[in-house]
Each structure stands twice: as C-alpha cells, then as structure tokens.
Design a protein around this motif. Structure first.
Motif, PDB file in Angstrom:
ATOM      1  N   LEU A  93      -8.305   5.595 -15.119  1.00  0.00           N
ATOM      2  CA  LEU A  93      -9.300   5.478 -14.731  1.00  0.00           C
ATOM      3  C   LEU A  93      -9.957   6.448 -13.584  1.00  0.00           C
ATOM      4  CD1 LEU A  93      -9.972   1.976 -15.843  1.00  0.00           C
ATOM      5  CD2 LEU A  93     -10.709   3.948 -16.907  1.00  0.00           C
ATOM      6  N   GLY A  94      -8.561   6.726 -12.772  1.00  0.00           N
ATOM      7  CA  GLY A  94      -8.963   7.633 -11.612  1.00  0.00           C
ATOM      8  C   GLY A  94      -8.767   6.985 -10.283  1.00  0.00           C
ATOM      9  N   VAL A  95      -7.865   5.564 -10.058  1.00  0.00           N
ATOM     10  CA  VAL A  95      -7.685   5.092  -8.950  1.00  0.00           C
ATOM     11  C   VAL A  95      -6.887   5.848  -8.100  1.00  0.00           C
ATOM     12  CG1 VAL A  95      -5.595   4.000  -9.598  1.00  0.00           C
ATOM     13  CG2 VAL A  95      -7.285   2.539  -8.249  1.00  0.00           C
ATOM     14  N   GLY A  96      -6.292   6.814  -8.516  1.00  0.00           N
ATOM     15  CA  GLY A  96      -5.308   7.500  -7.282  1.00  0.00           C
ATOM     16  C   GLY A  96      -3.827   7.421  -7.564  1.00  0.00           C
ATOM     17  N   ASP A  97      -3.059   8.534  -7.592  1.00  0.00           N
ATOM     18  CA  ASP A  97      -1.619   8.632  -7.859  1.00  0.00           C
ATOM     19  C   ASP A  97      -0.800   7.541  -6.824  1.00  0.00           C
ATOM     20  OD1 ASP A  97      -2.211  10.150  -9.887  1.00  0.00           O
ATOM     21  OD2 ASP A  97      -1.809  11.970  -8.571  1.00  0.00           O
ATOM     22  N   THR A  98      -1.321   7.618  -5.562  1.00  0.00           N
ATOM     23  CA  THR A  98      -0.628   6.748  -4.742  1.00  0.00           C
ATOM     24  C   THR A  98      -1.044   5.333  -4.257  1.00  0.00           C
ATOM     25  OG1 THR A  98      -1.596   7.894  -2.778  1.00  0.00           O
ATOM     26  CG2 THR A  98       0.299   8.778  -3.643  1.00  0.00           C
ATOM     27  N   PHE A  99      -2.142   5.006  -4.915  1.00  0.00           N
ATOM     28  CA  PHE A  99      -2.918   3.786  -4.720  1.00  0.00           C
ATOM     29  C   PHE A  99      -2.200   2.543  -4.918  1.00  0.00           C
ATOM     30  CE2 PHE A  99      -5.432  -0.042  -5.615  1.00  0.00           C
ATOM     31  CZ  PHE A  99      -6.314   0.091  -4.665  1.00  0.00           C
ATOM     32  N   ILE A 100      -1.132   2.190  -5.502  1.00  0.00           N
ATOM     33  CA  ILE A 100      -0.353   0.909  -5.643  1.00  0.00           C
ATOM     34  C   ILE A 100       0.496   0.977  -4.460  1.00  0.00           C
ATOM     35  CG2 ILE A 100       1.204  -0.248  -6.944  1.00  0.00           C
ATOM     36  CD1 ILE A 100      -1.360  -0.420  -8.280  1.00  0.00           C
ATOM     37  N   ALA A 101       1.127   2.084  -4.171  1.00  0.00           N
ATOM     38  CA  ALA A 101       2.225   2.205  -3.092  1.00  0.00           C
ATOM     39  C   ALA A 101       1.367   2.203  -1.715  1.00  0.00           C
ATOM     40  CB  ALA A 101       2.634   3.472  -2.969  1.00  0.00           C
ATOM     41  N   ASP A 102       0.161   2.840  -1.648  1.00  0.00           N
ATOM     42  CA  ASP A 102      -0.469   2.742  -0.485  1.00  0.00           C
ATOM     43  C   ASP A 102      -1.120   1.474  -0.019  1.00  0.00           C
ATOM     44  OD1 ASP A 102      -0.340   5.489  -0.016  1.00  0.00           O
ATOM     45  OD2 ASP A 102      -2.174   5.862  -0.915  1.00  0.00           O
ATOM     46  N   LEU A 103      -1.690   0.584  -1.146  1.00  0.00           N
ATOM     47  CA  LEU A 103      -2.113  -0.844  -0.913  1.00  0.00           C
ATOM     48  C   LEU A 103      -0.883  -1.833  -0.712  1.00  0.00           C
ATOM     49  CD1 LEU A 103      -4.384  -2.692  -1.078  1.00  0.00           C
ATOM     50  CD2 LEU A 103      -4.101  -3.063  -3.418  1.00  0.00           C
ATOM     51  N   THR A 104       0.156  -1.734  -1.263  1.00  0.00           N
ATOM     52  CA  THR A 104       1.508  -2.402  -0.916  1.00  0.00           C
ATOM     53  C   THR A 104       1.800  -2.285   0.583  1.00  0.00           C
ATOM     54  OG1 THR A 104       2.280  -2.056  -3.229  1.00  0.00           O
ATOM     55  CG2 THR A 104       3.779  -2.783  -1.469  1.00  0.00           C
ATOM     56  N   THR A 105       1.846  -1.041   1.002  1.00  0.00           N
ATOM     57  CA  THR A 105       1.949  -0.733   2.434  1.00  0.00           C
ATOM     58  C   THR A 105       1.176  -1.276   3.483  1.00  0.00           C
ATOM     59  OG1 THR A 105       3.236   1.325   1.870  1.00  0.00           O
ATOM     60  CG2 THR A 105       2.606   0.964   3.944  1.00  0.00           C
ATOM     61  N   ALA A 106       0.050  -1.171   3.044  1.00  0.00           N
ATOM     62  CA  ALA A 106      -1.301  -1.677   3.995  1.00  0.00           C
ATOM     63  C   ALA A 106      -1.114  -3.319   4.204  1.00  0.00           C
ATOM     64  CB  ALA A 106      -2.594  -1.300   3.387  1.00  0.00           C
ATOM     65  N   LEU A 107      -0.846  -3.961   2.819  1.00  0.00           N
ATOM     66  CA  LEU A 107      -0.739  -5.339   2.990  1.00  0.00           C
ATOM     67  C   LEU A 107       0.532  -5.677   3.781  1.00  0.00           C
ATOM     68  CD1 LEU A 107      -1.970  -6.427  -0.490  1.00  0.00           C
ATOM     69  CD2 LEU A 107      -3.391  -6.185   1.525  1.00  0.00           C
ATOM     70  N   ALA A 108       1.498  -4.949   3.488  1.00  0.00           N
ATOM     71  CA  ALA A 108       2.667  -5.472   4.385  1.00  0.00           C
ATOM     72  C   ALA A 108       2.604  -5.153   5.904  1.00  0.00           C
ATOM     73  CB  ALA A 108       3.769  -4.652   3.755  1.00  0.00           C
ATOM     74  N   THR A 109       1.757  -4.291   6.187  1.00  0.00           N
ATOM     75  CA  THR A 109       1.394  -4.125   7.603  1.00  0.00           C
ATOM     76  C   THR A 109       0.552  -5.101   8.207  1.00  0.00           C
ATOM     77  OG1 THR A 109       1.712  -1.644   7.281  1.00  0.00           O
ATOM     78  CG2 THR A 109       0.369  -2.325   9.317  1.00  0.00           C
ATOM     79  N   PHE A 110      -0.139  -5.404   7.407  1.00  0.00           N
ATOM     80  CA  PHE A 110      -1.302  -6.662   7.731  1.00  0.00           C
ATOM     81  C   PHE A 110      -0.429  -7.962   7.830  1.00  0.00           C
ATOM     82  CE2 PHE A 110      -3.853 -10.312   6.853  1.00  0.00           C
ATOM     83  CZ  PHE A 110      -5.086 -10.088   7.269  1.00  0.00           C
ATOM     84  N   ASP A 111       0.369  -8.323   6.937  1.00  0.00           N
ATOM     85  CA  ASP A 111       1.206  -9.326   7.190  1.00  0.00           C
ATOM     86  C   ASP A 111       2.142  -9.431   8.671  1.00  0.00           C
ATOM     87  OD1 ASP A 111       0.818 -11.152   5.081  1.00  0.00           O
ATOM     88  OD2 ASP A 111       2.378 -10.303   3.661  1.00  0.00           O
TER      89      ASP A 111
END
Length: 204
Positions: A93-111
């Motif tokens: 659907l076009g979410v992006g190839d690195t979307f899952i990895a990027d969101l995982t990293t961002a949430l870890a940084t938030f934590d």
C-alpha cells in the motif's frame, strides 16, 4: 566526621535539573515527530484502504496529541506490533520500505529519553536530599563542638561570648510587605492647660 558523610556537590542540583530539562525537551520533540509523521501516515493509509482491506480497520488509531506519555507509547507500540504483522500488506500500500525499522528505532529512542528524564530527576532530588541531610549533620556537629567549648571555657566569659556570637545565624527572614502602610507612631497626649489664677487666689 563530615569527610565520611556521603554527599554530592551543590552543582549536582543544577546539573540534574539541566539534564532532566534537556531529556524532556528531546522527548517532547520526538513524540511530536513520531505522531505527526510516522503514526499519522500509518493511520491515514489504513483509513484509505480499509474498504478494500477490512483487516486494517480498527488497528491504527492516532494517539491524542496531548495525552499522557505512558498512553502514547503504549498505543504507538500497539500500532507498531500490528504494522509488523501486516508489513507485507502495508508495503504494497506504500507505507515505505524502512517504515517498520524507522518506527522501531524512534520508539526505542523515545523510551530512552523517558528513562534519562526520570534518572536525571532522581539525581536532582537525591542531591537536594543529601545536601539537606549534610546541613542537619553540620548543625549536630556544631552542637557537639559547643559542648566542649562550654566545658573547657566555662570561666572565660569572653571565649563563651565569642563562640555563641559566631554560631548564631541571622533570621528568620520574612518577605517584606511593600503594600502595607506603615504603622503610625502613637500621638502623645497634650499637657493640660494651666488653670487661670483668680484675684481671690492672688489675695490669698
């Protein structure tokens, strides 16, 4: 022995507060970025394709912008878990190839920013508590020293007076009352006027 008393420097108070402020500011900025970019993209993409893919419905709801951080991270992690399970469909659907990895990293940084803020606050509160304890310990030490001086110089009024003067602390200090009018000084009562001398009194 004050040298054996565990203390932190007074500068630790300011340093802990500065670290806490920096961590909170970083977390707030990161939260805004995660919500407005990654989670919003995921939410809108699911809404646009929910009719063709009912399995997307109800899985991606954008967190509130001003809710508690705990609620935000839990909802964001839930969205990440759903996106991981549906990564192939979302990629189509076009979410992006690195979307899952990027969101995982961002949430870890938030934590991590949250943990740093909590640790910095604990350091700040701990330093303040230790300094207060040191102040109380110093007062006790002064009291002990005073017993020696009082005992060894009991007959020397000059030494006793100098010691008592040196250990006195000015205070307590109170906030000035600028807005209150000064209390007027009492007005003295006037002296009574002398009685007039009559002619009969003069003759007497």
């Amino acid at each position: 022995d004050l040298h054996s008393f565990p203390t932190r420097r007074s500068s630790d108070l300011g340093e802990g507060a500065r670290r806490e402020h920096a961590a909170v500011a970083s977390r707030n900025k990161l939260r805004q970025t995660i919500r407005s970019q990654q989670l919003k993209r995921l939410t809108q993409l699911a809404q646009l394709n929910a009719s063709a893919h009912p399995e997307l419905a109800g899985k991606y709801n954008l967190p509130a912008s001003n809710g508690p951080n705990r609620s935000f991270i839990l909802q964001a992690q839930s969205m990440l878990a759903n996106a991981t399970d549906q990564k192939d469909l979302l990629a189509q659907l076009g979410v992006g190839d690195t979307f899952i990895a990027d969101l995982t990293t961002a949430l870890a940084t938030f934590d991590q920013a949250t943990a740093t803020a909590h640790a910095s606050r604990a350091d700040h509160v701990g330093a303040r508590t230790e300094l207060s304890a040191l102040a109380r310990r110093c007062e006790q030490e002064v009291e002990v020293i005073g017993t020696f001086i009082e005992a060894t110089s009991a007959n020397d009024e000059q030494v006793i007076g100098a010691w008592r003067s040196a250990r006195n602390v000015a205070g307590p200090f109170t906030r000035s009352r600028h807005n209150e009018p000064p209390v007027p000084a009492p007005t003295p009562n006037p002296e009574p006027a002398p009685l007039p001398v009559t002619a009969q009194a003069k003759a007497a």
